[in-house]
Design an enzyme around this catalytic site. Structure first.
Site, PDB file in Angstrom:
ATOM      1  CD  GLU A  58      11.733  -7.444  21.032  1.00 36.09           C
ATOM      2  OE1 GLU A  58      11.507  -6.716  20.051  1.00 36.09           O
ATOM      3  OE2 GLU A  58      11.466  -7.113  22.214  1.00 36.09           O
ATOM      4  CD1 TRP A  80      10.948  -7.860  16.442  1.00 40.71           C
ATOM      5  CD2 TRP A  80      12.141  -6.455  15.197  1.00 40.71           C
ATOM      6  NE1 TRP A  80      11.731  -7.132  17.302  1.00 40.71           N
ATOM      7  CE2 TRP A  80      12.482  -6.257  16.566  1.00 40.71           C
ATOM      8  CE3 TRP A  80      12.781  -5.672  14.233  1.00 40.71           C
ATOM      9  CZ2 TRP A  80      13.424  -5.319  16.980  1.00 40.71           C
ATOM     10  CZ3 TRP A  80      13.726  -4.737  14.642  1.00 40.71           C
ATOM     11  CH2 TRP A  80      14.026  -4.565  16.000  1.00 40.71           C
ATOM     12  CB  CYS A 155      12.921   2.402  20.665  1.00 40.44           C
ATOM     13  SG  CYS A 155      12.048   2.734  19.122  1.00 40.44           S
ATOM     14  NE  ARG A 175      15.645   5.942  18.686  1.00 38.22           N
ATOM     15  CZ  ARG A 175      14.599   6.078  17.887  1.00 38.22           C
ATOM     16  NH1 ARG A 175      13.860   7.180  17.941  1.00 38.22           N
ATOM     17  NH2 ARG A 175      14.266   5.129  17.032  1.00 38.22           N
ATOM     18  CG  ASP A 178       3.650   2.725  21.168  1.00 34.43           C
ATOM     19  OD1 ASP A 178       2.715   3.142  21.876  1.00 34.43           O
ATOM     20  OD2 ASP A 178       3.473   2.001  20.167  1.00 34.43           O
TER      21      ASP A 178
END
Length: 273
Positions: A58, A80, A155, A175, A178
């Site tokens: 990634e 993704w 995120c 922001r 998880d």
């Protein structure tokens, strides 16, 4: 990784129960910070298995500036896929494997009002070499004018570099966090980015500082979190980069390795989409 585990436990014990976009529901705290000194080892979680190949893939995808998850597939990474195949995005995507103008596109191809391309990451690397005391060395993925052109709003919204005593540190603001599935991945990803940029700019890696906005545990992850917290952390692994790489765009999967990564078994959990 005791710092991460202590925050995971804090959210579980002190967080407020909230509804969220996915409909799953979360337990959430707002405004947390953790610091990871990379001289103490690479901060890969050891109380479960971190799928480091996906972290590498990634990040390399981001660095390449790609928006096409087919490039991720070529590195055997499919993290993704569920988002790109979500019903709300199918009407917006330009082609089947299109993630839109997400992280890497913003890092490498931010568009100014005249439509010119700005390579934020390359400018940041140049600034580290030529003006290391700058307080403006920021790379942003949060582009308000293009949020509707992304499969997901970022995120991890932006990051900043800081140099002191020949050590390079990186602080990232996230922001939405998880805590069980995403945050261990994010810690590893930005620590890896820090190590890579340090190598190509000639600094020693300093600290990765993680600033979190909405730090949450999904309600269908509570049992997995409790299992993870019951496990004793192991010694951190060591990151091995190919020392011959001198440009950020030249890194490939085989140039990045974790040595002596000892971990507890994986803990499976469903990602909320």
């Amino acid at each position: 990784m005791k710092k991460y585990l202590s925050l995971l436990e804090k959210v579980l014990e002190e967080g407020a129960d909230k509804q969220d976009r996915t409909g799953v529901g979360t337990r959430s705290l707002f405004g947390l910070q953790s610091r990871y000194d990379l001289s103490e080892g690479f901060p890969a979680v050891t109380t479960k298995k971190l799928f480091f190949n996906s972290v590498k893939a990634e990040l390399l995808w981001f660095i390449s500036g790609s928006r096409d998850i087919k490039d991720l597939h070529e590195m055997n990474c499919h993290i993704w896929d569920a988002n790109v195949d979500a019903d709300y995005w199918k009407e917006k995507r330009e082609y089947k494997t299109d993630a839109g103008r997400v992280y890497g596109v913003q890092w490498r191809d931010w568009r100014n009002p005249e439509g010119d391309s700005v390579d934020q990451l390359e400018k940041a690397i140049e600034k580290l070499k030529n003006n290391p005391n700058s307080r403006r060395n920021i790379v942003s993925a949060w582009n308000p004018g293009e949020l509707d052109r992304m499969v997901l709003p970022p995120c991890h919204a932006f990051f900043q570099f800081y140099v002191s005593e020949d050590k390079l540190s990186l602080q990232m603001y996230q922001r939405s966090c998880d805590m069980f599935l995403g945050v261990p991945f994010n810690i590893a990803s930005y620590s890896l980015l820090l190590e890579m940029v340090a190598q190509v700019t000639g600094y020693q890696p300093g600290e990765f500082i993680h600033v979190m906005g909405d730090a949450h545990i999904y309600k269908n992850h509570f049992e997995q979190v409790k299992e993870q917290l019951s496990r004793e952390p192991k010694k951190l692994p060591e990151l091995k980069l190919n020392k011959d790489i001198k440009k950020i765009d030249d890194f490939e999967m085989e140039d990045i390795k974790l040595a002596d990564y000892d971990h507890h078994p994986a803990i499976r959990a469903k990602m909320a989409v």
